[in-house]
Design a protein around this motif. Structure first.
Motif, PDB file in Angstrom:
ATOM      1  N   PHE A   1     -20.442  -4.975 -16.637  1.00  0.00           N
ATOM      2  CA  PHE A   1     -20.032  -5.494 -17.432  1.00  0.00           C
ATOM      3  C   PHE A   1     -18.695  -6.298 -17.508  1.00  0.00           C
ATOM      4  O   PHE A   1     -18.721  -7.462 -18.046  1.00  0.00           O
ATOM      5  CB  PHE A   1     -19.736  -4.233 -18.768  1.00  0.00           C
TER       6      PHE A   1
ATOM      7  N   GLY B   1     -24.609  -6.880 -25.711  1.00  0.00           N
ATOM      8  CA  GLY B   1     -24.184  -6.065 -26.844  1.00  0.00           C
ATOM      9  C   GLY B   1     -22.387  -6.386 -26.837  1.00  0.00           C
ATOM     10  O   GLY B   1     -21.673  -5.393 -26.979  1.00  0.00           O
TER      11      GLY B   1
ATOM     12  N   THR C   1     -19.083  -7.452 -27.631  1.00  0.00           N
ATOM     13  CA  THR C   1     -17.986  -7.731 -28.813  1.00  0.00           C
ATOM     14  C   THR C   1     -17.280  -8.976 -28.769  1.00  0.00           C
ATOM     15  O   THR C   1     -16.571  -9.000 -27.559  1.00  0.00           O
ATOM     16  CB  THR C   1     -17.007  -6.400 -28.865  1.00  0.00           C
TER      17      THR C   1
ATOM     18  N   ARG D   1     -11.146 -12.303 -25.270  1.00  0.00           N
ATOM     19  CA  ARG D   1     -12.599 -13.046 -24.729  1.00  0.00           C
ATOM     20  C   ARG D   1     -12.739 -14.478 -25.100  1.00  0.00           C
ATOM     21  O   ARG D   1     -13.260 -15.247 -24.442  1.00  0.00           O
ATOM     22  CB  ARG D   1     -13.631 -12.267 -24.734  1.00  0.00           C
TER      23      ARG D   1
ATOM     24  N   GLN E   1     -17.588   1.462 -32.512  1.00  0.00           N
ATOM     25  CA  GLN E   1     -17.067   2.243 -31.429  1.00  0.00           C
ATOM     26  C   GLN E   1     -16.955   3.721 -32.250  1.00  0.00           C
ATOM     27  O   GLN E   1     -16.419   3.942 -33.157  1.00  0.00           O
ATOM     28  CB  GLN E   1     -15.648   1.735 -31.028  1.00  0.00           C
TER      29      GLN E   1
ATOM     30  N   ASP F   1     -13.785  -1.724 -18.866  1.00  0.00           N
ATOM     31  CA  ASP F   1     -13.609  -3.276 -19.441  1.00  0.00           C
ATOM     32  C   ASP F   1     -14.451  -3.473 -20.857  1.00  0.00           C
ATOM     33  O   ASP F   1     -14.506  -4.555 -21.232  1.00  0.00           O
ATOM     34  CB  ASP F   1     -14.282  -4.282 -18.434  1.00  0.00           C
TER      35      ASP F   1
ATOM     36  N   THR G   1     -14.786  -2.585 -24.961  1.00  0.00           N
ATOM     37  CA  THR G   1     -13.747  -2.552 -26.123  1.00  0.00           C
ATOM     38  C   THR G   1     -13.303  -1.124 -26.293  1.00  0.00           C
ATOM     39  O   THR G   1     -11.929  -0.865 -26.739  1.00  0.00           O
ATOM     40  CB  THR G   1     -14.465  -3.086 -27.357  1.00  0.00           C
TER      41      THR G   1
ATOM     42  N   ASP H   1     -19.847   2.644 -27.679  1.00  0.00           N
ATOM     43  CA  ASP H   1     -20.730   1.767 -28.866  1.00  0.00           C
ATOM     44  C   ASP H   1     -21.628   2.686 -29.485  1.00  0.00           C
ATOM     45  O   ASP H   1     -22.414   3.427 -28.745  1.00  0.00           O
ATOM     46  CB  ASP H   1     -21.207   0.500 -28.337  1.00  0.00           C
TER      47      ASP H   1
HETATM   48  N1  GLN Z   1     -19.397  -3.988 -27.133  1.00  0.00           N
HETATM   49  C1  GLN Z   1     -18.665  -3.289 -26.364  1.00  0.00           C
HETATM   50  C2  GLN Z   1     -17.881  -4.541 -25.435  1.00  0.00           C
HETATM   51  O1  GLN Z   1     -17.995  -5.544 -25.947  1.00  0.00           O
HETATM   52  C3  GLN Z   1     -19.386  -2.684 -25.044  1.00  0.00           C
HETATM   53  C4  GLN Z   1     -20.568  -3.572 -24.444  1.00  0.00           C
HETATM   54  C5  GLN Z   1     -21.397  -3.031 -23.180  1.00  0.00           C
HETATM   55  O2  GLN Z   1     -20.950  -1.672 -22.848  1.00  0.00           O
HETATM   56  N2  GLN Z   1     -22.411  -3.420 -22.917  1.00  0.00           N
HETATM   57  O3  GLN Z   1     -16.900  -4.306 -24.813  1.00  0.00           O
END
Ligand code: GLN
Length: 217
Positions: free
Chosen positions: A78, A96, A98, A103, A118, A145, A147, A185
């Protein structure tokens, strides 16, 4: 779901094509749309046997179809997605992901297409009954890494957070008693709780966030 995937994909294509990104990508990569994801995040992305599946995979496929491109999926950590999109290694990051101010300094985000929450997973009967019960003495697990990692590190300090490559590994550590809670999440949390007896998701959210696709500035 098929219809809504199509509508979201169309909205994302329109948002992305305004910056001309995919016109140049199409030339450089011979009409292949390279998507970076981390396929350990059900129901957004996961492996179904050898194939990739999930909401983001369907969305990316619909975007590629609308652009007349072939979709190639790269399954990476990730934490490597944002830098890889920033450097042009991948055309699009969908995981997914955030939208965060940090970022945004590295990549551009599409319009958001989902709300992520979360949440806190604990063992049934845990003394942690709401996020407010988590303290610096709690053993907190997160996926590196994400959120969840960023919020918990900010709130409790880097040293009080245990980081795992996969959410599933953090949940396994919770099941085996090495952690007191996992912050992650909500959708994967539901899948993990369904797959492991004796766990529950707390009713109170830790944080509410927006998901979007990332692409190079
Ligand atoms: N939504 C969370 C983020 O952006 C986790 C995403 C994930 O683990 N794929 O950090």
């Amino acid at each position: 779901m098929k219809k809504s995937i199509c509508c979201i994909a169309l909205a994302l294509v329109m948002a992305l094509s305004t910056v001309g990104l995919f016109t140049s990508c199409a030339k450089e990569k011979e009409k292949t749309l390279v998507m970076a994801t981390n396929a350990n995040f059900p129901p957004y992305e996961y492996k179904d046997g050898a194939a990739f599946a999930g909401i983001d995979v369907e969305l990316a496929q619909a975007i590629a179809d609308k652009l007349g491109m072939k979709l190639e999926i790269q399954d990476v950590e990730f934490g490597a997605i944002v830098a890889g999109v920033e450097s042009g290694k991948y055309d699009i990051g969908m995981a997914g992901m955030t939208v965060t101010e940090d970022r945004k300094k590295q990549v551009s985000f599409s319009t958001t297409y989902a709300t992520g929450v979360q949440v806190v997973i604990v063992k049934e009967g845990s003394a942690i009954q709401s996020p407010a019960d988590i303290t610096t003495s709690s053993k907190i697990g997160v996926q590196q890494d994400t959120t969840g990692d960023i919020h918990c590190s900010d709130d409790f300090g880097d040293d009080h957070v245990q980081r795992f490559n996969k959410g599933a590994d953090a949940v396994a550590a919770l099941v085996s008693g090495k952690l007191d809670c996992v912050v992650i999440d909500n959708e994967p949390a539901k899948s993990f709780v369904a797959a492991n007896e004796g766990l529950k998701v707390l009713d109170t959210a830790y944080a509410v966030e927006d998901y979007a696709a990332a692409f190079a500035k």
